[in-house]
Design a protein around this motif. Sequence first.
Motif, PDB file in Angstrom:
ATOM      1  N   UNK A   1       0.825  -1.213   0.000  1.00 51.81           N
ATOM      2  CA  UNK A   1       0.000   0.000   0.000  1.00 51.81           C
ATOM      3  C   UNK A   1       0.858   1.263   0.000  1.00 51.81           C
ATOM      4  N   UNK A   2       2.003   1.222   0.683  1.00 49.71           N
ATOM      5  CA  UNK A   2       2.882   2.394   0.705  1.00 49.71           C
ATOM      6  C   UNK A   2       3.427   2.696  -0.686  1.00 49.71           C
ATOM      7  N   UNK A   3       3.809   1.679  -1.423  1.00 51.17           N
ATOM      8  CA  UNK A   3       4.285   1.866  -2.791  1.00 51.17           C
ATOM      9  C   UNK A   3       3.174   2.465  -3.669  1.00 51.17           C
ATOM     10  N   UNK A   4       1.957   1.990  -3.484  1.00 52.10           N
ATOM     11  CA  UNK A   4       0.828   2.528  -4.258  1.00 52.10           C
ATOM     12  C   UNK A   4       0.638   4.011  -3.957  1.00 52.10           C
ATOM     13  N   UNK A   5       0.758   4.403  -2.680  1.00 55.96           N
ATOM     14  CA  UNK A   5       0.618   5.816  -2.315  1.00 55.96           C
ATOM     15  C   UNK A   5       1.747   6.654  -2.914  1.00 55.96           C
ATOM     16  N   UNK A   6       2.957   6.115  -2.875  1.00 56.96           N
ATOM     17  CA  UNK A   6       4.108   6.845  -3.425  1.00 56.96           C
ATOM     18  C   UNK A   6       3.938   7.053  -4.928  1.00 56.96           C
ATOM     19  N   UNK A   7       3.473   6.049  -5.626  1.00 56.97           N
ATOM     20  CA  UNK A   7       3.290   6.157  -7.074  1.00 56.97           C
ATOM     21  C   UNK A   7       2.055   6.963  -7.448  1.00 56.97           C
ATOM     22  N   UNK A   8       1.097   7.060  -6.528  1.00 55.25           N
ATOM     23  CA  UNK A   8      -0.137   7.804  -6.812  1.00 55.25           C
ATOM     24  C   UNK A   8       0.116   9.298  -6.943  1.00 55.25           C
TER      25      UNK A   8
END
Length: 157
Positions: A80-87
């Motif tokens: 989920x952290x990677x998804x937030x960073x890429x978002x």
Amino acid sequence: MSEAHSISPRTARLIGRVSAIILLLLALAYGLGGSVIEYAFASDPLGPRVFPIALAVVLGGLGILYFLSPGTAEGFPHGALLARVLAIPALLAISVLLFEPLGFAVSIFTLTLGTALIFGAPPVKALIGAVGHAVLWWFVFGYVLEVYLPAGTVFGG
């Protein structure tokens, strides 16, 4: 449980220095891009070049400081952290794509709303903040600084 893996201090310094070099390259590109902006000197003695060049100088200075003292770094994010960073960059790209067809207000509204939601703001507060942010910057740029802000081709601007 953390969503990022721990790394050695040596690897952290290397990551910091590589990041600093990327910041320096971005500062250089931004400064060069700003320096080629053409404008009529009679309209404004400083012109539109000042802002991007000043930002490039600040970014370059921070990049140099970061290179000299990279500090520590977290491991690469996962889940989920990677998804937030890429978002965030995806949201920025969407906002830029909305700028011409829907105008400044819708673009900045979308960017603010999405950023607030990504960082966990309650939807109602994110919506109120995004409306307030769009109105604030429309007023500051459009009326205080008298900068033309496009309304968007969809709205006849």
